[in-house]
Design a protein around this motif. Structure first.
Motif, short mmCIF file in Angstrom:
data_model
loop_
_atom_site.label_atom_id
_atom_site.label_comp_id
_atom_site.label_asym_id
_atom_site.label_seq_id
_atom_site.Cartn_x
_atom_site.Cartn_y
_atom_site.Cartn_z
N ALA A 349 0.82 -1.22 0.00
CA ALA A 349 0.00 0.00 0.00
C ALA A 349 0.86 1.26 0.00
CB ALA A 349 -0.94 -0.01 1.20
N SER A 352 1.76 2.57 -3.56
CA SER A 352 0.71 2.75 -4.56
C SER A 352 0.98 3.94 -5.47
CB SER A 352 -0.65 2.91 -3.88
OG SER A 352 -1.03 1.74 -3.19
N SER A 360 -3.49 -1.02 -2.14
CA SER A 360 -3.97 -1.11 -0.75
C SER A 360 -4.64 -2.45 -0.46
CB SER A 360 -4.95 0.03 -0.46
OG SER A 360 -6.08 -0.06 -1.32
#
Length: 495
Positions: A349, A352, A360
């Motif tokens: 995450a 990203s 995520s």
């Protein structure tokens, strides 16, 4: 009549028991591993030649107790020496069907059969070395010729016993650890009814032997031994070689998957390769059942190294460059790729934004461990892609990464090598100069969602199959049309 029926029934029962005993010692996994030619267009007997040769190479003692038992009677010195050799034969590389070798074997078997000749030279006088070398470019090769048999086991045992051949050249070819590729052809023969030709090679092992050895610590060992003598298998103008109808592109019945690819633009990086080649021949022959073995030894004098890498899915970046960087450090970039991928796996995450897709929902995964064998294979694949300028999971000779991994000594489940083009563990990228950029390119996967992003699923272990993989090897090469080629192999031995 009744008595004859009883005797016949007894014989059939005994034969069934013998076959049951033979197969019972071999597990299904062993038989599947040895049956390397199963998914080819070869005849059933030609496929069985591969099976029997591979079983002898896998476990010579067990082969001697089972399939070979009925042939090893009597006190012949050749039979006795074969027993000793089989006892000492264990875990040799499997022989995989190689299309070019099958082609040269078929050429010679048809030529000898139609002219009623024996030996290794073609009917027009073409030398054995020239015939094979015209179509098969590799470091090591050899040939066996057998006459009088059409049954695969009869053929293999004739060559293994090698009666009347003091050099035992046929036996040596079949059991040699130097080979892992073979072509086989059985044709009719005017004089002997049938003849079989086996041509041996080591293309996969040659690729691996020439790969630069990069390690995760950023150090480099090894030398660039690339063979730039590779040429297209075209006709030479000699009428004997003008028939290209033996095999077509369906020779390997390709059932491979996971070949997702997205291509990018990159620059053309030209390297000068000044090579000198020394060819060494080793010959042995016998009038009735003859064998040749020969080897090419390449001595290269290259001032510029060229490396190639590929992986399970292929991606190419849109970055371009106009010239090569003389200070470029491939080993450092491989280390950077390794470290960056493990960082993303630890906390997807967090990356990203940098990767350009929402990670995520991707679960954190364990750290991948560097494996030198996988790295060697990855480097060999990358080197080959850059040198021959292609971008694919299946190389121009029809081989996928699974066979290369297994041949290098990282053992895989037999069913993962049931086809020479199979790939379960490779992701490839091209055009990215840095290790970090290469990993980002693969993880972004053209912005696809996790369900269809094959590279991302492979590298981050999103699927359970890859989640259980712990070993990694990375290779990187410069050259070719895309400038930079990357191969990431994340694998495991079994489920």
């Amino acid at each position: 009549m009744k008595k004859f029926f009883v005797v016949l029934a007894t014989m059939l029962f005994a034969m069934q028991g013998l076959w049951a005993q033979q197969y019972s010692e071999w597990s299904d996994a062993e038989l599947a591993r040895a049956n390397t030619a199963q998914n080819t267009s070869l005849s059933q007997q030609e496929k069985l030649v591969f099976l029997y040769c591979n079983l002898a190479r896998m476990d010579g003692a067990k082969f001697m107790r089972t399939y070979a038992a009925k042939y090893l009677t009597g006190g012949s010195s050749y039979v006795s020496s074969l027993k000793r050799d089989l006892q000492q034969t264990k875990n040799r590389p499997m022989l995989y069907p190689e299309k070019d070798l099958c082609y040269t074997a078929a050429l010679h078997a048809q030529d000898m059969g139609s002219h009623g000749m024996i030996g290794h030279n073609s009917s027009d006088g073409t030398d054995c070395f020239d015939r094979i070398g015209r179509y098969y470019k590799c470091g090591t090769a050899g040939e066996n010729c057998s006459y009088g048999y059409s049954d695969a086991l009869d053929i293999v045992m004739q060559l293994l016993i090698d009666d009347g051949t003091p050099s035992l050249g046929h036996r040596e070819n079949i059991l040699s650890a130097s080979y892992n590729a073979m072509g086989t052809s059985i044709k009719t023969h005017k004089g002997y009814r049938y003849n079989c030709v086996q041509d041996f090679g080591a293309k996969i092992l040659t690729l691996l032997a020439g790969a630069n050895d990069y390690r995760s610590d950023g150090n480099y060992s090894g030398n660039d031994d690339s063979d730039d003598d590779y040429a297209d298998n075209g006709n030479s103008g000699n009428s004997f070689f003008d028939d290209d109808d033996f095999f077509d592109d369906s020779f390997f019945n390709n059932n491979s998957s996971n070949n997702n690819s997205s291509k990018n633009n990159s620059y053309n990086n030209n390297f000068s390769n000044n090579s000198t080649t020394e060819i060494i021949y080793k010959k042995s022959s016998n009038k009735n059942n003859s064998s040749y073995s020969y080897s090419y030894t390449y001595s290269s004098n290259n001032n510029t190294s060229s490396n190639n890498n590929q992986s399970n899915t292929s991606s190419r970046s849109n970055s371009s460059s106009s010239s090569s960087n003389c200070n470029y450090n491939s080993a450092n970039e491989i280390t950077n790729a390794f470290n960056y991928l493990n960082a993303v796996r630890k906390n997807p995450a967090r990356y990203s934004s940098e990767v350009g897709v929402n990670l995520s929902g991707v679960r954190p995964m364990h750290e991948l461990k560097w494996n030198n064998t996988l790295a060697k294979v990855a480097q060999a694949k990358a080197d080959d892609m850059a040198r021959r300028d292609y971008m694919s999971h299946v190389d121009p000779d029809g081989y996928g990464i699974n066979v290369m991994i297994n041949a290098a000594g990282y053992s895989l489940r037999p069913d993962w090598c049931d086809h020479v083009s199979r790939n379960n563990f490779e992701s490839i990228a091209a055009g990215s100069q840095t290790g970090k950029d290469a990993i980002i390119l693969l993880l972004n996967d053209d912005g696809a969602d996790n369900e269809s992003a094959g590279h991302r699923r492979h590298l981050l272990g999103i699927d359970n199959f890859w989640a259980n993989c712990y070993d990694i090897g990375i290779g990187m090469a410069t050259g070719g049309s895309y400038g930079y080629y990357w191969c990431i192999i994340i694998a495991k031995h079994d489920f």
